[in-house]
Motif scaffolding. Sequence first.
Motif, short mmCIF file in Angstrom:
data_model
loop_
_atom_site.label_atom_id
_atom_site.label_comp_id
_atom_site.label_asym_id
_atom_site.label_seq_id
_atom_site.Cartn_x
_atom_site.Cartn_y
_atom_site.Cartn_z
N HIS A 1 0.81 -1.22 0.00
CA HIS A 1 0.00 0.00 0.00
C HIS A 1 0.84 1.28 0.00
O HIS A 1 1.92 1.32 0.61
CB HIS A 1 -0.93 0.02 1.22
N THR A 2 0.29 2.30 -0.65
CA THR A 2 0.83 3.65 -0.60
C THR A 2 -0.26 4.55 -0.04
O THR A 2 -1.42 4.48 -0.46
CB THR A 2 1.23 4.15 -2.00
N ILE A 3 0.11 5.37 0.94
CA ILE A 3 -0.90 6.23 1.59
C ILE A 3 -0.54 7.71 1.43
O ILE A 3 0.63 8.07 1.25
CB ILE A 3 -1.05 5.89 3.08
N LEU A 4 -1.58 8.54 1.48
CA LEU A 4 -1.41 9.98 1.59
C LEU A 4 -1.83 10.38 2.99
O LEU A 4 -2.93 10.04 3.44
CB LEU A 4 -2.28 10.71 0.56
N LEU A 5 -0.97 11.08 3.70
CA LEU A 5 -1.23 11.48 5.08
C LEU A 5 -1.08 12.98 5.22
O LEU A 5 0.01 13.53 5.08
CB LEU A 5 -0.24 10.78 6.02
N HIS A 6 -2.19 13.66 5.48
CA HIS A 6 -2.14 15.10 5.75
C HIS A 6 -1.73 15.34 7.20
O HIS A 6 -1.93 14.48 8.06
CB HIS A 6 -3.49 15.74 5.47
N ALA A 7 -1.15 16.51 7.45
CA ALA A 7 -0.69 16.87 8.81
C ALA A 7 0.27 15.81 9.34
O ALA A 7 0.13 15.32 10.46
CB ALA A 7 -1.86 17.07 9.75
N ALA B 1 4.04 0.04 4.62
CA ALA B 1 3.42 0.92 3.63
C ALA B 1 4.35 2.07 3.24
O ALA B 1 5.24 2.45 4.01
CB ALA B 1 2.11 1.48 4.18
N ARG B 2 4.12 2.61 2.06
CA ARG B 2 4.82 3.81 1.61
C ARG B 2 3.99 5.02 2.03
O ARG B 2 2.77 5.05 1.81
CB ARG B 2 5.00 3.80 0.09
N VAL B 3 4.64 6.03 2.60
CA VAL B 3 3.92 7.18 3.15
C VAL B 3 4.27 8.45 2.37
O VAL B 3 5.43 8.83 2.30
CB VAL B 3 4.24 7.39 4.64
N ILE B 4 3.25 9.06 1.80
CA ILE B 4 3.37 10.38 1.20
C ILE B 4 2.71 11.36 2.16
O ILE B 4 1.53 11.20 2.51
CB ILE B 4 2.68 10.45 -0.17
N GLY B 5 3.46 12.35 2.63
CA GLY B 5 2.92 13.24 3.66
C GLY B 5 2.88 14.69 3.24
O GLY B 5 3.69 15.13 2.40
N THR B 6 1.93 15.44 3.79
CA THR B 6 1.89 16.88 3.59
C THR B 6 2.05 17.59 4.93
O THR B 6 1.60 17.09 5.97
CB THR B 6 0.57 17.35 2.95
N VAL B 7 2.72 18.73 4.91
CA VAL B 7 2.94 19.56 6.10
C VAL B 7 2.84 21.02 5.69
O VAL B 7 2.73 21.34 4.50
CB VAL B 7 4.32 19.29 6.74
N GLY B 8 2.92 21.93 6.69
CA GLY B 8 2.74 23.34 6.41
C GLY B 8 3.98 24.17 6.22
O GLY B 8 3.92 25.28 5.69
N ASN B 9 5.16 23.67 6.67
CA ASN B 9 6.38 24.45 6.53
C ASN B 9 7.62 23.56 6.52
O ASN B 9 7.52 22.34 6.72
CB ASN B 9 6.48 25.50 7.65
N LYS B 10 8.79 24.17 6.33
CA LYS B 10 10.04 23.43 6.20
C LYS B 10 10.42 22.70 7.49
O LYS B 10 10.96 21.60 7.45
CB LYS B 10 11.17 24.37 5.79
N VAL B 11 10.18 23.34 8.63
CA VAL B 11 10.53 22.72 9.91
C VAL B 11 9.73 21.43 10.10
O VAL B 11 10.27 20.38 10.47
CB VAL B 11 10.26 23.69 11.08
N LYS B 12 8.44 21.49 9.81
CA LYS B 12 7.60 20.31 9.93
C LYS B 12 7.96 19.27 8.87
O LYS B 12 7.86 18.06 9.12
CB LYS B 12 6.12 20.69 9.82
N ALA B 13 8.39 19.74 7.70
CA ALA B 13 8.80 18.81 6.64
C ALA B 13 10.00 17.98 7.08
O ALA B 13 10.03 16.76 6.87
CB ALA B 13 9.13 19.58 5.37
N LYS B 14 10.97 18.62 7.73
CA LYS B 14 12.14 17.88 8.20
C LYS B 14 11.76 16.90 9.30
O LYS B 14 12.23 15.75 9.32
CB LYS B 14 13.20 18.85 8.74
N LEU B 15 10.89 17.34 10.20
CA LEU B 15 10.44 16.47 11.29
C LEU B 15 9.73 15.24 10.73
O LEU B 15 10.00 14.11 11.15
CB LEU B 15 9.51 17.23 12.23
N ALA B 16 8.83 15.45 9.78
CA ALA B 16 8.08 14.33 9.19
C ALA B 16 9.01 13.39 8.43
O ALA B 16 8.88 12.16 8.52
CB ALA B 16 7.00 14.87 8.26
N LYS B 17 9.97 13.95 7.73
CA LYS B 17 10.92 13.13 6.97
C LYS B 17 11.77 12.30 7.92
O LYS B 17 11.98 11.09 7.70
CB LYS B 17 11.81 14.03 6.11
N ASP B 18 12.26 12.93 8.98
CA ASP B 18 13.07 12.21 9.97
C ASP B 18 12.25 11.12 10.68
O ASP B 18 12.81 10.15 11.19
CB ASP B 18 13.62 13.18 11.02
N ASN B 19 10.94 11.29 10.69
CA ASN B 19 10.04 10.35 11.35
C ASN B 19 9.69 9.15 10.46
O ASN B 19 9.04 8.21 10.93
CB ASN B 19 8.75 11.08 11.78
#
Length: 322
Positions: A139-145, A163-181
């Motif tokens: 599965h591939t998922i889209l995850l907001h927030a 699963a493969r996770v495609i995520g959306t966030v609101g700014n660069k700081v959150k993008a790095k946090l989500a990526k590291d997660n």
Amino acid sequence: MKAIRIHEFGNADVLKYEDTETPEPKESEARVKLESIGVNFIDIYHRKGMYPNKLPFIPGMEGAGIVDKAGDKVSDVKKGEKVAYAMNIGSYAEYAVVPAWKLVKIPDYIDAKTAAACMLQGMTAHYLTHSTFKLNNNHTILLHAAAGGVGLLLTQMAKKLGARVIGTVGNKVKAKLAKDNGVDDIMIYTKEDFEEKVKEITNGKGVDVAYDSVGKATFLKSLNCLKRRGLLVSFGQSSGAIPEFNTRILSERGSLYLTRPTLADYAPNKEEIAERTKDIFSWIKNKELKTRIHKEFKLSEAKKAHEELEGRKSAGKILMIL
């Protein structure tokens, strides 16, 4: 006791820190002396009257602390035991009365802060990934927030299931946090069209399931990100309520599925709560699941806590500590 009470629906100013009577447990209830209180978007919905309660009331749906008093028919927990719970209103207070079947004993290796940070959002992430849609490595998922409280936990559970996770966030700081997660593909929705990006990442196929807690701002575009017979899981509305739409859209876009689940229906009894929290506590013990506390506030600072969450400034869990 001290508590936060709401006498009228509205913005964060309606949260009043005041004295009120300490509640007494009925025969099947226990009173918990709270140490840590979880702050969640459902609290904001209650405050605004989107999910109305009889006024005045004490908000808050999650807490952890020590059993202070147990009703005559309570046998599962006793005075002095560490417990946590979710989905029972009234946690913005020094003491809360909770039906005993909703209480979960906290293992010695988990403190009250961690317990309050993983009950409501942890069980939500668990049912979304294990029950609403059973994820696996196909599965591939889209995850907001993806950098929010649920998002961080859901990502870890989804990756654990392959699963493969495609995520959306609101700014660069959150993008790095989500990526590291663990998010595989991350995008800042304020700078990129997430619908176009998802189609690019999936070579036009779309995702198996989209987890959307944002609501109004993302709903229709999330539908467009689904593959044929894909599922949109709408489990929140941080940007506002979803507008009415014609269900014919679901057939026109590939016989899509739509569900609007709530934790109350996925943790309706003691057994299901135990099943979900057993997994969560075990994963924390084995360092397979990490909770992230964004910020801590005093109970008297509930207004600031709501403003932090509602303003989308948080990346992880917001707690109030007594």
